[in-house]
Structure formats: structure tokens, C-alpha cells
Design an enzyme around this catalytic site. Structure first.
Site: not given
Length: 553
Positions: A137-138, A170-171, A228, A235, A305, A315
Site C-alpha cells: 500500500g505504500r 496515503d501511501g 529496502r 510473503r 503477510d 517489515d
């Protein structure tokens, strides 16, 4: 928006790049115009047929959506970079970080001709509940790079703008969480824990609204972007969404891709290849989680996830390193039920593997399903042995004496819990103190965590049992014991209060602490005089217990 022509052009350009192999004439790249992505194998996987960038809840029959990052609007500032990641993974000369082209690239403001930015579609169980479609999502996966040693890495920006999987977000990512991820992913690497890496961290003055503790109190924070790196970003949830939606053709394509690219030791023609793949993922996942336990690291959000198909730590959100030892330690303010507390991580890893196994089942026959179930049933016994082995090494032992070692480890952890001795420093100071001083109250004054431990009524019994156990280790001198223990027990970890100090300075545009921390945590087993002056190995300050970290980032 990525048009069909744009995608075609990028694919064409990426195929022309031929990586220079390691030799005497190889030069690190000082100019971004000389650096390119390798041909992307990920583009052979099913892509979303819709190329417009708008939020959609039910993307079907695809693994990625092609979508460009959203450029940041205000001035870009390079907070820090990992020289090791740049030089030894990306073949870049550190001088490249001084160029505008590099800064724009790692912020997502400049897309290289050899890049096809992708957002990955996945699902997952969040806090034990199936959450349907999730996805990047971002984050934008910029492409793949094969470096001079032949290793393939996937480069991903986090905080780079909205994607079809952003839902109501909002990403963007904010500076505080980005500082934590940047430093900790590098710190974990130097602790010897399999992990994604962080190459750079950029901050701007672009405003981002966040309700940090979900109390209805939004605050404006600064946007940040982390570059990254990982061998793979797939996943457990990558498979789960496909199995859940019965997209079995795509599921098989993805499983075969993961098997061929990341588990080459498995014969892709073997009829039991998926059973073997699951077995390897399961055992590597247990190894990873045992590694976390051995350094007192708690991930904080072990949703399916957030579990890697190649068993690396990914993450970094509301993680924490336990300080005063507490098996119930929960670093995540959002985890009200303590689902992901310290003493449940191995249990949760197994629970997540059970959910992963269900995604394999549609491609297995009856006998193969039985084999996978047997793998899961036998995992517990294997886990116990691996955990005992990790703590045995922390105590300086090489030989395995099941019952005696279990009793000694259990006694030590119980004493640590009841005296609130520090997890990291108790083990470290056990490796620094001589055996003759271990029972000496005067000598213990110089070892603050051991001194706290020694207040326990069972401390003399522990010392006696520890000394007796060491006699089993043949020809082990005290100096060798100390050397061995100081190689596996760090003196420095990324404690929340240390990270918070760096965050507060960074928010005032003082990035010196981020850079210093990165340097200290590159050598977590070695005493650093400046770190000692800053109290990084001292008892945490009283205010540290007020720090709260949540899923909001």
C-alpha cells in the site's frame, strides 16, 4: 500512471543491461547514469491488466500491478545510507550519495529507464483474522539487480506513494518509523539474523497526517522514504490470497518461481517438490524465530503477510528488544491482547506456517498433504532443540546435555524475570566476568545486570550449577569461554530509548545520531568508547519506560 507503451519501453531497455562481473577492472559506480537494473524475472509473473493507479479491493489473477511512485514535493534530505549495502550489494561508490540523481532515485522522484515499478498483491491473517486482499500500500518494487558477486537483490521503496493496494492510506511513511526500520534492519544483519537490508533513508517536509495511537488525535509528521533490499519480498500472504480466491494457475506459477529462484537445491521435476519446499520454508522460519529469541527481539506484528517466503526478517514496525527480562513483553502498543509477545513468537510462527500449508494444499495429492501435516507435527520437537542450542551457545557451551542444559537455562531465565535483570546485558556480562568473580559480591558491583541477578535467592545455586556444567566442556579455559560468549552476546542492541533519541534529533534535522547508531550497531559485539559514554550499555533511563510504539507509521 504507467501506460502500456511505458511498460514496453522499460522492459526493452532492461534487457540490454549486462552486469560487469567481479574482476580486477571492476569499478564501483559513482554516477547513477552508469548504474542500471538487471533484467527483471518478476515481469514473467502475471501482471494486473489495469494500469491506472487507483485503489481497488479485488484485483484478480495477478501478482503485481505496474505503478509509479508519487514524487515528493518539498526539498529532499538524505538522512543516512548504509555504506555496506551500497558498496557490497549495489556496487555503488559512496560518493554517488552526494549527487542529486542518487537522492532523487532513492526518494522515488526519478525512475531509471531500466526500472518497471511494481506493487505486489497479497493477503494475510492480521492478528489471527483473515484480512482479505492487502498488498503493497505504500511500497514500490523498483526492480532486480545482480551484483558483481552474482547475487540477485530486489530494490523496494517504502513510503513512496499510493498504489492499487493502499485502501484508505496515503501511501506515505513517516520519519519516526522510517528511522527505526532503517537502523534496525542493518543492526539485525550485523547480529547475524537473516533480514532485509536498508540502503538509504530520505526525509522531506511533505506533511503526513498520523494518529499514532489511534485515539482520534491526528498530528502532522514528515514524510520519509527507505530504500529496502531483499532477495525476495514474497510473503506467506502472497500465496494465501491466490489459494483463497482459487486462482490456482497463478498460485502454481508463483510457487514454481519461488522454488526455482530461491530454493535451487530442490529438483523442479520432483513430484514431491512442493512438500520439500514447504519443509524448507518451515525449518528456515523456525531458525529465524529462534534467532530473534536468542537476541531478545520481538517483531511486534507477526501477521502472515509479514512472514517471508525466504525466511528473513521483513517489515520492521513496532518491534522491540526486551530489556528487563519479561517473557510477556509486548513492544506493540496496538497489540492489546499480547498475541505477539516475546514468549509466543515461536508458537505464532508455527500457527502462521499452518496457514501457509493451507495455501499449498490445493496443489498437493492426498499423500503429500499427509507429509506436510507430519512436517508441522514434528516442528515442535525440532524447535525445542534449536532453541536450547541457541541458549547453550549464549552460555558458552558447545556440548549438548539435554536435561542439564534445560534446567540451567530455565533457572537463569526465571531468575532474570523475577529480578528484572536485563536480557542483553546479563548474558553479555556473564561473558565478560571471570568465573572467580562470578560469586564475589564486590566484583559484581562492576556488572550492573549481574548484580541485579545476584539478588535472587537462587543465584548461588545457579553459579554452582553453571561452574559444574562448564567442567563438561573439555579443555575450555576461562578466557576461551569469555571470548566465545562475547562473540554471540551483543553489548549493543537497538533499544527503544536509543532509537527515540535518534528520532528526536532527526526530526530537528540533526542526523548525527542516526549515523552514529548505524556505525555502533555495525559492531554490536565490540566495545565502542563513545557508545559507552552515551550509556548504550548502561541501565535504561527512567523515561524509557514511557515510550510507546504502535502500528501507525
Amino acid at each position: 500512471m504507467a501506460s502500456g507503451k511505458h511498460l514496453h519501453d522499460l522492459e526493452g531497455n532492461s534487457t540490454h543491461f549486462v552486469m560487469e562481473r567481479a574482476n580486477d577492472s571492476f569499478c564501483l559506480k559513482k554516477d547513477m547514469n552508469d548504474w542500471q537494473f538487471s533484467h527483471s524475472k518478476l515481469l514473467t509473473l502475471p501482471l494486473d491488466i489495469t494500469q491506472e493507479n487507483y485503489v481497488r479491493c479485488n484485483v484478480k489473477n495477478s501478482i503485481f500491478s505496474v505503478v509509479l511512485p508519487t514524487p515528493l514535493k518539498t526539498k529532499l534530505k538524505l538522512v543516512s545510507y548504509s555504506e555496506d549495502a551500497l558498496v557490497n550489494i549495489l556496487d555503488m561508490d559512496p560518493s554517488v550519495t552526494k549527487t542529486d540523481e542518487f537522492l532523487e532515485f532513492v526518494a522515488g522522484n526519478r525512475i531509471l529507464p531500466s526500472s518497471v515499478p511494481l506493487a505486489h498483491r497479497y493477503g494475510g491473517h492480521q492478528f489471527g483474522v483473515w484480512a482479505m486482499q492487502l498488498g503493497d500500500g505504500r511500497a514500490h518494487l523498483l526492480g532486480e539487480y545482480i551484483n558483481r558477486t552474482g547475487d540477485r537483490w530486489e530494490l523496494q521503496l517504502k513510503g513512496s506513494g499510493k498504489t492499487p493496494y493502499s485502501r484508505s492510506a496515503d501511501g506515505r511513511a513517516v520519519l519516526r518509523s522510517s528511522v527505526r526500520e532503517f537502523i534496525c534492519s542493518e543492526a539485525m544483519y550485523y547480529l547475524g539474523i537473516p533480514t532485509s537490508r536498508a540502503a538509504s533513508l530520505v526525509v522531506t517536509d511533505d506533511p503526513v497526517l498520523r494518529d499514532q495511537f489511534y485515539r482520534g488525535l491526528e498530528m502532522t509528521e514528515r514524510a520519509a522514504v527507505v530504500l529496502r533490499l531483499a532477495p525476495s519480498w514474497f510473503r506467506f500472504g502472497s500465496l494465501q490470497i491466490l489459494a483463497h480466491n482459487e486462482e490456482l494457475t497463478v498460485l502454481k506459477q508463483l510457487l514454481d518461481f519461488i522454488l526455482i529462484e530461491h530454493y535451487p537445491q530442490i529438483d523442479p521435476g520432483d513430484e514431491n517438490k512442493y512438500v520439500q519446499l514447504f519443509s524448507q520454508i518451515a525449518h528456515k522460519t523456525v531458525d529465524l524465530t529462534v534467532g530473534w529469541q536468542s537476541v531478545g527481539f520481538v517483531h511486534g506484528v507477526l501477521n502472515t503477510d509479514n512472514m517471508s517466503m525466504v525466511a528473513i526478517t521483513i517489515d520492521y514496525g513496532p518491534f522491540g528488544f526486551v530489556e528487563a527480562y519479561d517473557p510477556q513483553f509486548v513492544p506493540n502498543y496496538s497489540d492489546k491482547e499480547g498475541r505477539y509477545r516475546l514468549n509466543r513468537q515461536l508458537e505464532i510462527a508455527e500457527w502462521n506456517l499452518k496457514k501457509l500449508s493451507q495455501a499449498f494444499i490445493p496443489l498437493l495429492d492426498e499423500s503429500q498433504v499427509i507429509q506436510v501435516m507430519e512436517e508441522l507435527q514434528n516442528l515442535g520437537q525440532s524447535t525445542s532443540k534449536k532453541l536450547r542450542s541457541a541458549f547453550r551457545k549464549k552460555l558458552g557451551f558447545l556440548q549438548d546435555i539435554d536435561a542439564a542444559d534445560n534446567r540451567l537455562i530455565k533457572l537463569l531465565l526465571q531468575m532474570m524475570e523475577e529480578t528484572r535483570a536485563d536480557f542483553t546485558m546479563t548474558f553479555r556480562q556473564l561473558g565478560e566476568i571471570s568465573l572467580t568473580d562470578l560469586g564475589n559480591p564486590q566484583a559484581l558491583k562492576s556488572y550492573w545486570s549481574l548484580k541485579k541477578l545476584s539478588s535472587h535467592d537462587n543465584y548461588p545455586a545457579f553459579v554452582e550449577a553453571y561452574l559444574k556444567r562448564l567442567q563438561v566442556e573439555k579443555d575450555l579455559t576461562d578466557e576461551e569461554r569469555k571470548r566465545r560468549m562475547c562473540q554471540v552476546n551483543p553489548r549493543y542492541v537497538l533499544r527503544n530509548w536509543i532509537a527515540q533519541t535518534a528520532i528526536e534529533k532527526a526530526e530537528a534535522d540533526n542526523f548525527s545520531e542516526v549515523q552514529f547508531l548505524l556505525e555502533v550497531l555495525r559492531h554490536p559485539f565490540t566495545i565502542n568508547e563513545e557508545a559507552e559514554k552515551k550509556g548504550y550499555a548502561d541501565p535504561p533511563p527512567e523515561w524509557s519506560c514511557t515510550i510507546r510504539v504502535s502500528c501507525s507509521s
